[in-house]
Motif scaffolding. Structure first.
Motif, mmCIF file in Angstrom:
data_model
loop_
_atom_site.group_PDB
_atom_site.id
_atom_site.type_symbol
_atom_site.label_atom_id
_atom_site.label_comp_id
_atom_site.label_asym_id
_atom_site.label_seq_id
_atom_site.Cartn_x
_atom_site.Cartn_y
_atom_site.Cartn_z
ATOM 1 N N ASN A 163 -2.334 -19.035 4.316
ATOM 2 C CA ASN A 163 -3.621 -18.339 4.246
ATOM 3 C C ASN A 163 -3.880 -17.795 2.856
ATOM 4 N N THR A 164 -5.086 -17.991 2.367
ATOM 5 C CA THR A 164 -5.498 -17.476 1.067
ATOM 6 C C THR A 164 -6.286 -16.176 1.238
ATOM 7 N N ALA A 165 -6.538 -15.517 0.121
ATOM 8 C CA ALA A 165 -7.361 -14.300 0.153
ATOM 9 C C ALA A 165 -8.758 -14.618 0.683
ATOM 10 N N LEU A 166 -9.284 -15.788 0.347
ATOM 11 C CA LEU A 166 -10.606 -16.177 0.834
ATOM 12 C C LEU A 166 -10.605 -16.328 2.351
ATOM 13 N N MET A 167 -9.524 -16.829 2.902
ATOM 14 C CA MET A 167 -9.415 -16.924 4.360
ATOM 15 C C MET A 167 -9.382 -15.542 5.000
ATOM 16 N N TYR A 168 -8.658 -14.627 4.375
ATOM 17 C CA TYR A 168 -8.634 -13.253 4.886
ATOM 18 C C TYR A 168 -10.036 -12.657 4.872
ATOM 19 N N ALA A 169 -10.753 -12.866 3.783
ATOM 20 C CA ALA A 169 -12.114 -12.341 3.680
ATOM 21 C C ALA A 169 -13.022 -12.984 4.723
ATOM 22 N N ALA A 170 -12.849 -14.287 4.930
ATOM 23 C CA ALA A 170 -13.673 -14.994 5.911
ATOM 24 C C ALA A 170 -13.392 -14.502 7.319
ATOM 25 N N HIS A 171 -12.152 -14.245 7.613
ATOM 26 C CA HIS A 171 -11.776 -13.816 8.955
ATOM 27 C C HIS A 171 -12.467 -12.514 9.336
ATOM 28 N N ASN A 172 -12.625 -11.613 8.368
ATOM 29 C CA ASN A 172 -13.211 -10.300 8.652
ATOM 30 C C ASN A 172 -14.633 -10.141 8.117
ATOM 31 N N ASP A 173 -15.236 -11.244 7.675
ATOM 32 C CA ASP A 173 -16.617 -11.259 7.170
ATOM 33 C C ASP A 173 -16.835 -10.255 6.040
ATOM 34 N N HIS A 174 -15.891 -10.222 5.117
ATOM 35 C CA HIS A 174 -16.028 -9.375 3.936
ATOM 36 C C HIS A 174 -16.728 -10.187 2.845
ATOM 37 N N SER A 175 -18.057 -10.140 2.860
ATOM 38 C CA SER A 175 -18.844 -11.024 2.005
ATOM 39 C C SER A 175 -18.672 -10.711 0.524
ATOM 40 N N HIS A 176 -18.596 -9.436 0.166
ATOM 41 C CA HIS A 176 -18.421 -9.095 -1.252
ATOM 42 C C HIS A 176 -17.080 -9.606 -1.771
ATOM 43 N N CYS A 177 -16.067 -9.538 -0.936
ATOM 44 C CA CYS A 177 -14.770 -10.082 -1.319
ATOM 45 C C CYS A 177 -14.841 -11.589 -1.492
ATOM 46 N N GLY A 178 -15.494 -12.246 -0.539
ATOM 47 C CA GLY A 178 -15.637 -13.691 -0.636
ATOM 48 C C GLY A 178 -16.357 -14.101 -1.900
ATOM 49 N N ASN A 179 -17.422 -13.387 -2.231
ATOM 50 C CA ASN A 179 -18.180 -13.702 -3.431
ATOM 51 C C ASN A 179 -17.336 -13.498 -4.683
ATOM 52 N N GLU A 180 -16.601 -12.398 -4.732
ATOM 53 C CA GLU A 180 -15.746 -12.097 -5.885
ATOM 54 C C GLU A 180 -14.684 -13.167 -6.068
ATOM 55 N N LEU A 181 -14.085 -13.572 -4.977
ATOM 56 C CA LEU A 181 -13.036 -14.585 -5.044
ATOM 57 C C LEU A 181 -13.581 -15.934 -5.506
ATOM 58 N N LEU A 182 -14.723 -16.339 -4.957
ATOM 59 C CA LEU A 182 -15.310 -17.619 -5.351
ATOM 60 C C LEU A 182 -15.751 -17.601 -6.815
ATOM 61 N N ASP A 183 -16.240 -16.469 -7.269
ATOM 62 C CA ASP A 183 -16.650 -16.346 -8.668
ATOM 63 C C ASP A 183 -15.470 -16.425 -9.628
ATOM 64 N N HIS A 184 -14.272 -16.181 -9.102
ATOM 65 C CA HIS A 184 -13.088 -16.174 -9.969
ATOM 66 C C HIS A 184 -12.089 -17.270 -9.601
ATOM 67 N N GLY A 185 -12.608 -18.364 -9.082
ATOM 68 C CA GLY A 185 -11.785 -19.558 -8.967
ATOM 69 C C GLY A 185 -11.108 -19.814 -7.644
ATOM 70 N N ALA A 186 -11.435 -19.069 -6.602
ATOM 71 C CA ALA A 186 -10.846 -19.353 -5.296
ATOM 72 C C ALA A 186 -11.265 -20.746 -4.835
ATOM 73 N N ASP A 187 -10.306 -21.512 -4.363
ATOM 74 C CA ASP A 187 -10.547 -22.897 -3.942
ATOM 75 C C ASP A 187 -10.941 -22.917 -2.467
ATOM 76 N N ILE A 188 -12.163 -23.334 -2.199
ATOM 77 C CA ILE A 188 -12.698 -23.336 -0.838
ATOM 78 C C ILE A 188 -12.094 -24.447 0.016
ATOM 79 N N THR A 189 -11.393 -25.402 -0.609
ATOM 80 C CA THR A 189 -10.870 -26.557 0.126
ATOM 81 C C THR A 189 -9.469 -26.335 0.688
#
Length: 225
Positions: A163-189
């Motif tokens: 599990n990645t940080a993006l998965m953790y954010a997705a699980h709890n619908d933490h949108s600001h976290c998801g946005n921050e992670l994607l803006d800094h290179g989190a791999d959605i795949t």
């Protein structure tokens, strides 16, 4: 509720099999469970939990500040520069967590910053591969995510179940976290050991805001450069 295993259906963070039927607000997780589920982790001992809520009974003896460990005080945001002199700021507690992990999970931004300034390592891992970044993402602390990444935290680190940080954010619908992670290179795949991605987790959990952010991110990737 039972902890999900890697054999569960797609769309979930994967956790170790463990019975967590009795996890109440006032249960001491450290004493009752040696391993923690991947998406509902890391609560302090009962005394600290109650102190934070103001639930300590008047007849109960109040603990003095010196009675708290470095890790508990980090979780409470009550560390000062003087507290960090001549100590190992990366000291592990009995559960394999460092002070910065506690502070990150509880959203103590000034404490996280203070610990980093005093040589706290942002990529240290707990017993199940937890990092400060994963803990911050699991509890929705996007400002701490931004700070940790600015000091070298790996946005694509995976825990023991993939599990990645993006998965953790997705699980709890933490949108600001998801946005921050994607803006800094989190791999959605990325997928975890059950084959679930952050996107499939968001869909399965009904995490609409994170799902929308990831859809927009995917559209940007498809735009001609």
């Amino acid at each position: 509720m039972k902890g999900m295993s890697s054999s569960e259906e797609d769309g979930h963070l994967v956790v170790k099999e463990e019975d967590i039927d009795d996890l109440g607000d006032d249960m001491d997780l450290w004493e009752s469970h040696n391993r923690r589920s991947a998406f509902s982790p890391y609560r302090p001992v009962t005394v600290l939990t109650n102190l934070q809520r103001g639930n300590i009974q008047t007849q109960t003896a109040q603990a003095e500040p010196d009675d708290y460990t470095l890790h508990n005080r980090a979780a409470m945001g009550e560390l000062s520069a003087d507290d960090l002199r001549d100590i190992d700021v990366n000291e592990l507690d009995s559960n394999g967590f460092t002070p910065i992990m506690w502070a990150s999970y509880y959203g103590q931004l000034p404490t996280v910053r203070l610990l980093i300034q005093n040589r706290a390592k942002v990529n240290m891992e707990g017993q199940d591969g937890e990092t400060s970044l994963l803990l911050a993402a699991s509890n929705g602390h996007h400002e701490i995510i931004k700070l940790l990444i600015s000091y070298g935290a790996d946005p694509n680190h995976v825990d023991h179940m993939g599990n990645t940080a993006l998965m953790y954010a997705a699980h709890n619908d933490h949108s600001h976290c998801g946005n921050e992670l994607l803006d800094h290179g989190a791999d959605i795949t990325y997928t975890n050991v059950a084959g679930s991605s952050a996107f499939s987790i968001a869909v399965a959990r009904g995490s609409k805001q994170v799902q929308l952010i990831m859809e927009r991110h995917l559209l940007k990737l498809l735009e001609p450069s």
